[in-house]
Design a protein around this motif. Sequence first.
Motif, PDB file in Angstrom:
ATOM      1  N   ILE A   1       0.845  -1.188   0.000  1.00  0.00           N
ATOM      2  CA  ILE A   1       0.000   0.000   0.000  1.00  0.00           C
ATOM      3  C   ILE A   1       0.884   1.242   0.000  1.00  0.00           C
ATOM      4  O   ILE A   1       2.105   1.140   0.092  1.00  0.00           O
ATOM      5  N   ILE A   2       0.265   2.410  -0.091  1.00  0.00           N
ATOM      6  CA  ILE A   2       0.999   3.665   0.039  1.00  0.00           C
ATOM      7  C   ILE A   2       1.252   3.904   1.525  1.00  0.00           C
ATOM      8  O   ILE A   2       0.310   4.032   2.312  1.00  0.00           O
ATOM      9  N   ARG A   3       2.510   3.942   1.897  1.00  0.00           N
ATOM     10  CA  ARG A   3       2.869   4.028   3.323  1.00  0.00           C
ATOM     11  C   ARG A   3       2.979   5.490   3.764  1.00  0.00           C
ATOM     12  O   ARG A   3       4.050   6.017   3.997  1.00  0.00           O
ATOM     13  N   ASN A   4       1.832   6.106   3.881  1.00  0.00           N
ATOM     14  CA  ASN A   4       1.721   7.495   4.299  1.00  0.00           C
ATOM     15  C   ASN A   4       0.766   7.532   5.484  1.00  0.00           C
ATOM     16  O   ASN A   4      -0.376   7.076   5.377  1.00  0.00           O
ATOM     17  N   ARG A   5       1.238   8.045   6.600  1.00  0.00           N
ATOM     18  CA  ARG A   5       0.431   7.978   7.832  1.00  0.00           C
ATOM     19  C   ARG A   5      -0.925   8.645   7.676  1.00  0.00           C
ATOM     20  O   ARG A   5      -1.954   8.120   8.128  1.00  0.00           O
ATOM     21  N   LEU A   6      -0.968   9.809   7.052  1.00  0.00           N
ATOM     22  CA  LEU A   6      -2.245  10.505   6.891  1.00  0.00           C
ATOM     23  C   LEU A   6      -3.212   9.702   6.030  1.00  0.00           C
ATOM     24  O   LEU A   6      -4.412   9.660   6.305  1.00  0.00           O
ATOM     25  N   LYS A   7      -2.674   9.050   5.002  1.00  0.00           N
ATOM     26  CA  LYS A   7      -3.538   8.259   4.132  1.00  0.00           C
ATOM     27  C   LYS A   7      -3.999   6.978   4.821  1.00  0.00           C
ATOM     28  O   LYS A   7      -5.136   6.543   4.633  1.00  0.00           O
ATOM     29  N   VAL A   8      -3.133   6.378   5.623  1.00  0.00           N
ATOM     30  CA  VAL A   8      -3.536   5.198   6.398  1.00  0.00           C
ATOM     31  C   VAL A   8      -4.652   5.577   7.362  1.00  0.00           C
ATOM     32  O   VAL A   8      -5.681   4.897   7.466  1.00  0.00           O
ATOM     33  N   GLN A   9      -4.461   6.684   8.058  1.00  0.00           N
ATOM     34  CA  GLN A   9      -5.455   7.104   9.046  1.00  0.00           C
ATOM     35  C   GLN A   9      -6.755   7.559   8.383  1.00  0.00           C
ATOM     36  O   GLN A   9      -7.833   7.441   8.978  1.00  0.00           O
ATOM     37  N   SER A  10      -6.664   8.038   7.138  1.00  0.00           N
ATOM     38  CA  SER A  10      -7.879   8.510   6.465  1.00  0.00           C
ATOM     39  C   SER A  10      -8.859   7.366   6.226  1.00  0.00           C
ATOM     40  O   SER A  10     -10.075   7.566   6.319  1.00  0.00           O
ATOM     41  N   ILE A  11      -8.358   6.182   5.922  1.00  0.00           N
ATOM     42  CA  ILE A  11      -9.266   5.051   5.688  1.00  0.00           C
ATOM     43  C   ILE A  11      -9.971   4.668   6.989  1.00  0.00           C
ATOM     44  O   ILE A  11     -11.162   4.332   6.989  1.00  0.00           O
ATOM     45  N   ILE A  12      -9.258   4.740   8.099  1.00  0.00           N
ATOM     46  CA  ILE A  12      -9.878   4.459   9.399  1.00  0.00           C
ATOM     47  C   ILE A  12     -10.948   5.507   9.698  1.00  0.00           C
ATOM     48  O   ILE A  12     -12.069   5.183  10.127  1.00  0.00           O
ATOM     49  N   ARG A  13     -10.613   6.745   9.440  1.00  0.00           N
ATOM     50  CA  ARG A  13     -11.573   7.825   9.667  1.00  0.00           C
ATOM     51  C   ARG A  13     -12.793   7.672   8.761  1.00  0.00           C
ATOM     52  O   ARG A  13     -13.940   7.858   9.204  1.00  0.00           O
ATOM     53  N   ASN A  14     -12.553   7.314   7.509  1.00  0.00           N
ATOM     54  CA  ASN A  14     -13.672   7.153   6.576  1.00  0.00           C
ATOM     55  C   ASN A  14     -14.562   5.969   6.953  1.00  0.00           C
ATOM     56  O   ASN A  14     -15.770   6.001   6.712  1.00  0.00           O
ATOM     57  N   ALA A  15     -13.961   4.945   7.546  1.00  0.00           N
ATOM     58  CA  ALA A  15     -14.773   3.816   8.015  1.00  0.00           C
ATOM     59  C   ALA A  15     -15.741   4.267   9.103  1.00  0.00           C
ATOM     60  O   ALA A  15     -16.888   3.818   9.151  1.00  0.00           O
TER      61      ALA A  15
END
Length: 201
Positions: free
Chosen positions: A91-105
């Motif tokens: 995956i794209i290893r970017n903390r903000l992008k990782v956290q965005s999927i959790i937030r979107n869930a």
Amino acid sequence: MDQPKDGERCPWCGTDPLYVDYHDTVWGRPETDDLALFEKLCLDGQQAGLSWITILRKQQGYREAYDHFDPEKIVRYDDAKVAELLANPGIIRNRLKVQSIIRNARGFLAFRERDESFAEFLWSFVDYRPIQNQWRAFQEIPVTTGEAEAMSKALKKQGFNFVGPTIVYAFMQATGMVNDHLVQCPAHGPCHELGTKAPLF
């Protein structure tokens, strides 16, 4: 469905077999499944600053890393899981992008808790029918529209992020809310036919 012949497709997909298949079988076809729309919205957010083909090549890696985009599982991700994701080359290893999927869930589950359809919410911005455009040149296609700006604003209000107007418009194109295949592209007709059937909801 007859597949477009080489050289007749929208120019953005080039000749990469993965991209060509995506153009021919996915892009512009109306999607009304809540979870499929959730996955696509999350993946489009991962595209920010990158090309879509980069994310498309990692789509299976994302599905494996994020429990096949099961929001019930994603919202329970802890710091250890985030660290695991940040070490995952699939995956794209970017903390903000990782956290965005959790937030979107979390945002997605809020719809479920209210017994509301995520798909109906999204499709309401185009009055539940795909917008049928008639572009003849790639340069005519906009990067965003009023509908995309309204959807972006509403998604942010619901707690989603990485959902700016440009990302949202790309999402709308991909999920068939707008038919932005060029009129001379052989995929335009089938997408138009799918989009002019009975209302989707």
